[in-house]
Design a protein around this motif. Structure first.
Motif, PDB file in Angstrom:
ATOM      1  N   LYS A   2       0.851  -1.200   0.000  1.00  0.00           N
ATOM      2  CA  LYS A   2       0.000   0.000   0.000  1.00  0.00           C
ATOM      3  C   LYS A   2       0.887   1.250   0.000  1.00  0.00           C
ATOM      4  O   LYS A   2       1.915   1.299   0.668  1.00  0.00           O
ATOM      5  CB  LYS A   2      -0.867   0.043   1.266  1.00  0.00           C
ATOM      6  CG  LYS A   2      -2.025  -0.933   1.247  1.00  0.00           C
ATOM      7  CD  LYS A   2      -3.276  -0.275   0.674  1.00  0.00           C
ATOM      8  CE  LYS A   2      -4.460  -1.241   0.688  1.00  0.00           C
ATOM      9  NZ  LYS A   2      -5.010  -1.464  -0.650  1.00  0.00           N
ATOM     10  N   GLN A   4       0.521   5.879  -0.674  1.00  0.00           N
ATOM     11  CA  GLN A   4      -0.418   6.997  -0.754  1.00  0.00           C
ATOM     12  C   GLN A   4      -0.068   7.837  -1.982  1.00  0.00           C
ATOM     13  O   GLN A   4       1.104   7.967  -2.331  1.00  0.00           O
ATOM     14  CB  GLN A   4      -0.340   7.892   0.497  1.00  0.00           C
ATOM     15  CG  GLN A   4      -0.909   7.254   1.755  1.00  0.00           C
ATOM     16  CD  GLN A   4      -0.029   6.137   2.282  1.00  0.00           C
ATOM     17  OE1 GLN A   4       1.168   6.287   2.380  1.00  0.00           O
ATOM     18  NE2 GLN A   4      -0.636   4.987   2.573  1.00  0.00           N
ATOM     19  N   THR A  20      -5.276   9.566  -1.848  1.00  0.00           N
ATOM     20  CA  THR A  20      -5.888   8.237  -1.772  1.00  0.00           C
ATOM     21  C   THR A  20      -4.824   7.164  -1.542  1.00  0.00           C
ATOM     22  O   THR A  20      -3.630   7.408  -1.748  1.00  0.00           O
ATOM     23  CB  THR A  20      -6.661   7.955  -3.091  1.00  0.00           C
ATOM     24  OG1 THR A  20      -7.348   6.737  -2.974  1.00  0.00           O
ATOM     25  CG2 THR A  20      -5.750   7.925  -4.294  1.00  0.00           C
ATOM     26  N   ASP A  21      -5.281   5.979  -1.138  1.00  0.00           N
ATOM     27  CA  ASP A  21      -4.375   4.827  -1.051  1.00  0.00           C
ATOM     28  C   ASP A  21      -4.272   4.174  -2.430  1.00  0.00           C
ATOM     29  O   ASP A  21      -5.261   4.124  -3.163  1.00  0.00           O
ATOM     30  CB  ASP A  21      -4.923   3.792  -0.063  1.00  0.00           C
ATOM     31  CG  ASP A  21      -4.721   4.241   1.379  1.00  0.00           C
ATOM     32  OD1 ASP A  21      -3.858   5.112   1.615  1.00  0.00           O
ATOM     33  OD2 ASP A  21      -5.442   3.734   2.251  1.00  0.00           O
ATOM     34  N   ASP A  23      -2.321   0.662  -4.604  1.00  0.00           N
ATOM     35  CA  ASP A  23      -1.562  -0.589  -4.479  1.00  0.00           C
ATOM     36  C   ASP A  23      -0.396  -0.555  -5.445  1.00  0.00           C
ATOM     37  O   ASP A  23      -0.567  -0.221  -6.623  1.00  0.00           O
ATOM     38  CB  ASP A  23      -2.464  -1.780  -4.838  1.00  0.00           C
ATOM     39  CG  ASP A  23      -3.453  -2.061  -3.724  1.00  0.00           C
ATOM     40  OD1 ASP A  23      -3.012  -2.141  -2.564  1.00  0.00           O
ATOM     41  OD2 ASP A  23      -4.658  -2.164  -4.033  1.00  0.00           O
ATOM     42  N   SER A  96       3.322  10.853  -4.806  1.00  0.00           N
ATOM     43  CA  SER A  96       3.024   9.579  -4.161  1.00  0.00           C
ATOM     44  C   SER A  96       4.137   9.264  -3.165  1.00  0.00           C
ATOM     45  O   SER A  96       5.246   9.802  -3.273  1.00  0.00           O
ATOM     46  CB  SER A  96       2.926   8.463  -5.218  1.00  0.00           C
ATOM     47  OG  SER A  96       4.109   8.423  -5.993  1.00  0.00           O
TER      48      SER A  96
END
Ligand SMILES: NC(=O)c1ccc[n+]([C@@H]2O[C@H](COP(=O)([O-])OP(=O)(O)OC[C@H]3O[C@@H](n4cnc5c(N)ncnc54)[C@H](OP(=O)(O)O)[C@@H]3O)[C@@H](O)[C@H]2O)c1
Length: 324
Positions: A2, A4, A20-21, A23, A96
């Motif tokens: 995970k 961000q 948001t998160d 993957d 990110s």
């Protein structure tokens, strides 16, 4: 794993940006996973967000970051886990905490350059490098005009042009910014107060300058043309005030057989060799103190929208970073 990130689903003002998160899979062949310690915010990010430069949606955003390599994909030999590295100029998705990126896009960061400086200034520094040394070669004794001198590219380009021996006329949008860039320029013009082209003529004994570096775009285009000497070159490299409207090439003839170019960093760092050489040249002038590249604004990654509002609102100076 995970991570961000900031993403957007539709173009628009800064409110379209959402935290948001995401993957992240294991890095693929030729890729590394980079943990971002700092992320650069550039004007081009606002063009992607607003739709001025189209990107497929939904999308991540951001073209620049620095950090530490956490994992290697198959076939990566140039870097190892734990190396510091940075990239600038894409691919989009740097806002990110972590990302996978092709190792071929990364450059090593020298010990003398902190992550915040690499993340916040590599894109602007490489831009200054190609503009001053390759698009138009600035030489000792020339007088050059650099718009938005207090901005990210502007502060680096003014200092570097001076180090190359040029006299620098810088434009800015306020008295406070004029004070800030006075040490980097021979003359500072506040272009919100009157006709800057007339002032450039006065400062150059009526001749004009051989080159204008214009990242402001629509608002300064005509004045930039009027600031040029015979056979001078307008280097139009950005649209901070909006894109330059279409015009007739006859204008270039009428105004003195002028040259116009609209360059972009990707075309000056198109090969691995060019990318490494451009980054190394920029990092060397930072490391030896020729250029004092400064990060003046820091925001949490989640506050990217505020960073965009400040940048577009002309409320920033120097470079800007997000901290994941
Ligand atoms: N082509 C390339 O390879 C390349 C690469 C990097 C950057 N760029 C371009 O270079 C320019 C500078 O980039 P940057 O990221 O370093 O940004 P920046 O210079 O830090 O910020 C833009 C500056 O433009 C000036 N400006 C004038 N009119 C404006 C308006 N209507 N709205 C907003 N700003 C206005 C403002 O300074 P004042 O208040 O002093 O006027 C503002 O601070 C941008 O146009 C960017 O797209 C191009």
């Amino acid at each position: 794993m995970k991570a961000q990130a900031i993403r957007f689903d539709q173009t628009g003002d800064a409110s379209v940006l959402r935290y948001t998160d995401i993957d992240i899979p294991e890095p693929g062949p030729g890729e590394v996973r980079l943990r971002h310690s700092a992320v650069g915010v550039n004007f081009i990010d606002t063009y992607h967000r607003s739709g001025l430069y189209a990107v497929p949606l939904p999308s991540g955003i951001g073209q620049e970051a620095a950090g530490v390599i956490e994992a290697l994909g198959e076939g990566v030999t140039e870097f190892k886990v734990g190396d510091r590295a940075a990239y600038a100029g894409g691919p989009i998705g740097s806002y990110s905490s972590h990302r996978n990126i092709a190792a071929a896009r990364l450059v090593p960061v020298p010990d003398a350059v902190p992550d915040e400086i690499a993340a916040g200034t590599l894109l602007r520094g490489m831009t200054a490098q190609y503009l001053l040394k390759r698009t138009f070669k600035v030489e000792s004794g020339m007088t050059v005009l650099i718009h938005a001198a207090a901005g990210g590219v502007g502060q680096i380009a003014t200092q570097w042009a001076r180090a190359l021996g040029a006299k620098v006329i810088g434009t800015v949008g306020s008295a406070a910014k004029a004070k800030l860039v006075a040490p980097f320029c021979d003359h500072v013009i506040d272009y919100t107060q009157g006709n800057f082209a007339e002032q450039v003529r006065t400062l150059t004994d009526g001749k004009g300058v051989p080159v204008v570096y214009d990242g402001v775009g629509a608002a300064t285009f005509n004045g930039s043309i009027d600031s040029l000497a015979l056979r001078g070159m307008l280097v139009s490299f950005g649209n901070a005030s909006g894109p330059v409207p279409p015009f007739s090439p006859a204008l270039l003839s009428q105004k003195g057989s002028l040259f116009l170019t609209r360059p972009t960093l990707g075309h000056y760092t198109a090969t691995r060799e060019e990318l490494l050489a451009t980054a190394a040249d920029y990092f060397s002038v930072v490391a030896n103190g020729t250029v004092k590249a400064e990060v003046h604004q820091r925001y949490a990654l989640a506050d990217a929208a505020k960073a965009h509002r400040d940048l577009e609102g002309r409320n920033t100076t120097g470079s800007i970073i997000l901290l994941p």
